[in-house]
Design an enzyme around this catalytic site. Structure first.
Site, PDB file in Angstrom:
ATOM      1  N   LYS A  12       4.360   2.925   5.746  1.00  0.00           N
ATOM      2  CA  LYS A  12       3.155   2.368   5.124  1.00  0.00           C
ATOM      3  C   LYS A  12       2.913   2.977   3.736  1.00  0.00           C
ATOM      4  O   LYS A  12       3.576   3.924   3.342  1.00  0.00           O
ATOM      5  CB  LYS A  12       1.959   2.567   6.051  1.00  0.00           C
ATOM      6  CG  LYS A  12       2.146   1.860   7.415  1.00  0.00           C
ATOM      7  CD  LYS A  12       2.058   0.329   7.336  1.00  0.00           C
ATOM      8  CE  LYS A  12       2.720  -0.420   8.467  1.00  0.00           C
ATOM      9  NZ  LYS A  12       2.057  -0.370   9.751  1.00  0.00           N
TER      10      LYS A  12
HETATM   11  C1  LIG Z   1       1.924  -0.712  11.246  1.00  0.00           C
HETATM   12  C2  LIG Z   1       0.954  -1.688  11.772  1.00  0.00           C
HETATM   13  C3  LIG Z   1       0.026  -1.375  12.780  1.00  0.00           C
HETATM   14  C4  LIG Z   1       0.086  -0.149  13.636  1.00  0.00           C
HETATM   15  O1  LIG Z   1       0.176   1.023  13.000  1.00  0.00           O
HETATM   16  P1  LIG Z   1       0.844   2.306  13.706  1.00  0.00           P
HETATM   17  O2  LIG Z   1       0.372   3.406  12.835  1.00  0.00           O
HETATM   18  O3  LIG Z   1       2.324   2.102  13.677  1.00  0.00           O
HETATM   19  O4  LIG Z   1       0.303   2.402  15.092  1.00  0.00           O
HETATM   20  C5  LIG Z   1      -0.958  -2.313  13.100  1.00  0.00           C
HETATM   21  N1  LIG Z   1      -0.990  -3.510  12.494  1.00  0.00           N
HETATM   22  C6  LIG Z   1      -0.103  -3.875  11.548  1.00  0.00           C
HETATM   23  C7  LIG Z   1      -0.226  -5.220  10.925  1.00  0.00           C
HETATM   24  C8  LIG Z   1       0.915  -2.989  11.181  1.00  0.00           C
HETATM   25  O5  LIG Z   1       1.816  -3.365  10.266  1.00  0.00           O
END
Ligand SMILES: *Cc1c(COP(=O)(O)O)cnc(C)c1O
Length: 382
Positions: A181
């Protein structure tokens, strides 16, 4: 050349900060975590930021505030990561999928009202790739039917909607600090809200429902005694993760600018090419550029999306697909979703792929990607 789909941007500052934390004598949630939450509020202009160990945990805790029951329904886009629906299913509630727009891959707000009934409790808009969903329309629908709005902002740091930072709009906004991210803590997440009671409840639930967290028991001014008020979860962030987050937050704008420059280069290179649809950004908002999606025009090419990705791979370039629509997964298929209901989502899925876009992608690598995408296109023209 070997270009991974993503590489986190880690500097000496992150390494030093982690080292310092490791030597400090305090590893789990403590002053570094609380400082990260405060700095996060400062950056967004938000009221309460509750850190957790994943974006999924943030969504789960956000929904805990809604007291969802098994028959309740929550509206989400069909084109999202499984975590959005997963969090709804933790309550045995029903994720109700809505089709998306072809141009933006965002939930098609004109199709939301048809899915609302007496059991509907909330809408979870997903800010796809960092582009904010149509929040004005969504808030209007939520007001009309008395629904909560929990934002899945896993991609949306930093993003703005009508000059407001994402994180300052819905009832709760959930960020992810997963390794890929735009800000990473390795694993981590943040639930942001203006509601003091909800913030307090999420703080309680992230550490087993205990009235005193570790810092308040074992810290210098701590007290051993505590109560367990309700059954909670083990969702807290650690100071090791927060040390990384604090350094990342200082560079969040710099990292954004770098992604933006790459996106502009891609736009310029692919904009006039008859083989592609460019991803569209609406005028009244900005995207974090977490993703750079491209859509192929099948009538212009002899190869399909899968073959295009394979060709990129053979040239050392890793592409992704965001997302495999939820109704295509075994887990959700059992719920009887029909893909005829999701014409745009299918249309996008068939032809889309995401190119690498991250701060540490060098100019040479970006040029290499552009040259190869164009070369594959030229060699496979219909
Ligand atoms: C990455 C992601 C999540 C979840 O995040 P994590 O930190 O991996 O639990 C939720 N929604 C979307 C759209 C994502 O891309």
């Amino acid at each position: 050349m070997n270009i991974p789909f993503h590489k986190p941007s880690i500097t000496q500052q992150e390494t030093d900060a982690v080292n310092e934390c490791l030597k400090s004598g305090w590893l789990t949630m403590g002053e570094r975590t609380f400082l990260f939450e405060n700095k996060f509020n400062e950056y967004l202009g938000s009221k309460f930021s509750v850190s957790v160990n994943s974006g999924t945990a943030a969504l789960h805790l956000a929904l805990c505030n809604l007291n969802l029951k098994p028959d309740d329904e929550v509206i989400i886009p069909a084109n999202t990561f499984t975590a959005t629906a997963e969090a709804v299913l933790y309550f045995n509630s029903k994720p109700v999928l809505v089709d998306i727009e072809k141009e933006t891959h965002l939930v098609d707000v004109s199709k939301i009202e048809a899915k609302i009934n007496n059991n509907t409790k909330a809408i979870i808009p997903v800010h796809f790739g960092g582009q904010p969903a149509d929040m004005s329309e969504i808030l209007e629908i939520a007001e009309k039917y008395d629904l909560y709005v929990v934002e899945d902002a896993a991609h949306a740091l930093p993003s703005k909607y009508k000059d407001k930072a994402i994180g300052t709009i819905g009832d709760v906004t959930c960020f992810s600090f997963y390794a890929t991210k735009t800000l990473t803590t390795g694993e981590g997440g943040m639930a942001v809200t203006e509601n003091p009671d909800w913030a307090e409840r999420m703080r309680l639930l992230r550490v087993h429902g205990m009235t005193r967290d570790g810092w308040e028991r074992y810290g210098a001014t701590g007290d051993w005694e505590y109560d367990v008020i309700e059954n909670g979860f083990k969702y807290n962030m650690t100071d090791i993760n927060a040390s990384i987050g604090l350094e990342q937050l200082k560079r969040v704008e710099i990292m954004y600018e770098k992604r933006k420059i790459i996106a502009e280069k891609y736009n310029e290179a692919f904009g006039n090419n008859e083989a592609f649809f460019l991803y569209e950004i609406k005028k009244d908002r900005t995207t974090s550029w977490h993703l750079y999606p491209v859509k192929l025009k099948p009538e212009a090419l002899k190869i399909n999306r899968d073959e295009f990705i394979r060709e990129l791979k053979s040239r050392g370039i890793s592409a992704g697909v965001h997302f495999i629509p939820l109704y295509r997964f075994s887990c959700y298929k059992r719920s009887g979703y029909v893909s005829d209901d999701f014409k745009n989502c299918e249309w996008v899925f068939e032809r889309t792929f995401s190119l690498p876009i991250y701060p540490d992608l060098s100019e040479m690598e970006v040029d290499y990607i552009i040259d190869n995408v164009l070369d594959i296109t030229k060699k496979n023209k219909r």
